[in-house]
Design a protein around this motif. Structure first.
Motif: not given
Ligand code: MG
Ligand code: IPM
Length: 357
Positions: A106, A248, A252
């Motif tokens: 990411r 996770d 964000d």
């Molecule tokens: Mg997420």
């Protein structure tokens, strides 16, 4: 030889943003003679409505055969009342585990054109370029036992299990060390080793791996501190490696540093470099169907797909350059709108990227 791409639009804004990314992929397919085959399948709430389950066997079979998968998003209030095993999110998690897509990349990159869209001061975020490597098929998301039970005193109790085996830590660690080696040689492993045994092991294995990568400077950080450092001084990070749940949450947070979560692509890879590509944002049911979602994270996910799974670096760079050029032109969806920007719809943004290609 042709390569196959499976499109999984999913729910909420998923179909709208995948439609734009699909056009972009078809365009580079023609321009760069990529010889791609396309197929589509159901996942998430869309699959529940049509078949009764979030991950039909046909979808999983098609996904296994595909060279790369593009997923929009899953989930929405319509399905929130369903029991856990039947929720749309299980479709996504089932694909991740079914294909062993353990390595989630990411990247959080701030486009200079969007420096003012970030909620942080421009000097704190300008030039930001972080890669979060999130473990995606283990940890508390998948640990057994899990569930809800009734205690002897009649009280209900919910429980999950946070486990990582050595081999799971080592394989995600290798991906992160390799990535750091190809970037600025700095890797920060994020854990909670002051409280959780599973992350004590995580830290040990990262330290063992570090011996194989003398050119990479490894550091460790507790997750609470990492969350703080990401908003205090995010540019101290190059590559971050962490487990499923911490990844996770931190991804964000990192997304917002770049102005909008609508800008962040991701890749989930297995050991054969087969990959599923998706925007980091969710299905955004509140704005679905209005034509205002930002398709750029999905379009940038297509670029990652071309780079990592389809071995078409030139086409990947062309898409990234096209995205940069539409931002230069001042085109902005609602989420990245600024005083001097020109507001465009999802489709207009997609068309602009096509034109820039
Ligand atoms: Mg997420
Ligand atoms: C993500 C999402 C998913 C996750 C949800 C939709 C299950 O938040 O990809 O970050 O928690 O992994």
């Amino acid at each position: 030889m042709s390569q196959s791409v499976l499109l999984l639009p999913g729910d909420g804004i998923g179909p709208e943003i995948v439609a734009e990314a699909d056009k972009v992929l078809r365009k580079v397919n023609d321009t760069f003679d990529l010889n791609l085959d396309f197929d589509t399948a159901l996942v998430g709430g869309a699959a529940i409505d049509a078949t009764g389950g979030p991950l039909p066997k046909e979808t999983l079979d098609k996904a296994r055969k595909a060279d790369a998968i593009l997923l929009g998003a899953v989930g929405g209030p319509k399905w929130d009342h369903l029991e856990m095993a039947l929720r749309p999110e299980k479709g996504l998690l089932g694909l991740r585990s079914g294909l062993e897509l353990f390595a989630n990349l990411r990247p959080a990159i701030l486009y200079p054109q969007l420096a003012s869209a970030s909620s942080l001061k421009p000097e704190v975020v300008s030039g930001l370029d972080i890669l979060i490597v999130r473990e995606l098929t283990g940890g508390i998301y998948f640990g057994q036992p899990r569930g809800e039970r009734v205690l002897e005193n009649g009280e209900r109790q919910g429980f999950n299990t946070y486990v990582y085996s050595e081999s799971e830590i080592r394989r995600i660690g290798r991906v992160a060390f390799e990535a750091a080696r190809q970037r600025n040689g700095k890797l920060c492993s994020v854990d909670k080793a002051n409280v959780l045994e599973v992350t004590v092991l995580w830290r040990e294995v990262m330290n063992e791996l570090a011996r194989d990568y003398p050119e990479v400077e490894l550091s460790h950080m507790y997750v609470d501190n990492a969350a703080m450092q990401l908003v205090r001084a995010p540019k101290q990070f190059d590559v971050i490696v962490t487990g499923n749940m911490f990844g996770d949450i931190l991804s964000d947070e990192a997304a917002m540093l770049t102005g909008s979560i609508g800008m962040l692509p991701s890749a989930a890879l297995n050991s054969e470099k087969q990959g599923m590509y998706e925007p980091c944002h969710g299905s955004a049911p509140d704005i679905a169907g209005q034509g205002i979602a930002n398709p750029l994270a999905t379009i940038l996910s297509v670029a990652m797909m071309l780079r990592y799974s389809l071995k078409a670096e030139e086409a990947a760079c062309a898409i990234e350059a096209a995205v940069s050029s539409v931002l230069d032109q001042g085109l902005r969806t609602a989420d990245i709108m600024s005083a001097d920007g020109r507001r465009v719809s999802t489709r207009e943004m997609g068309e602009a990227v096509l034109a820039a290609l």
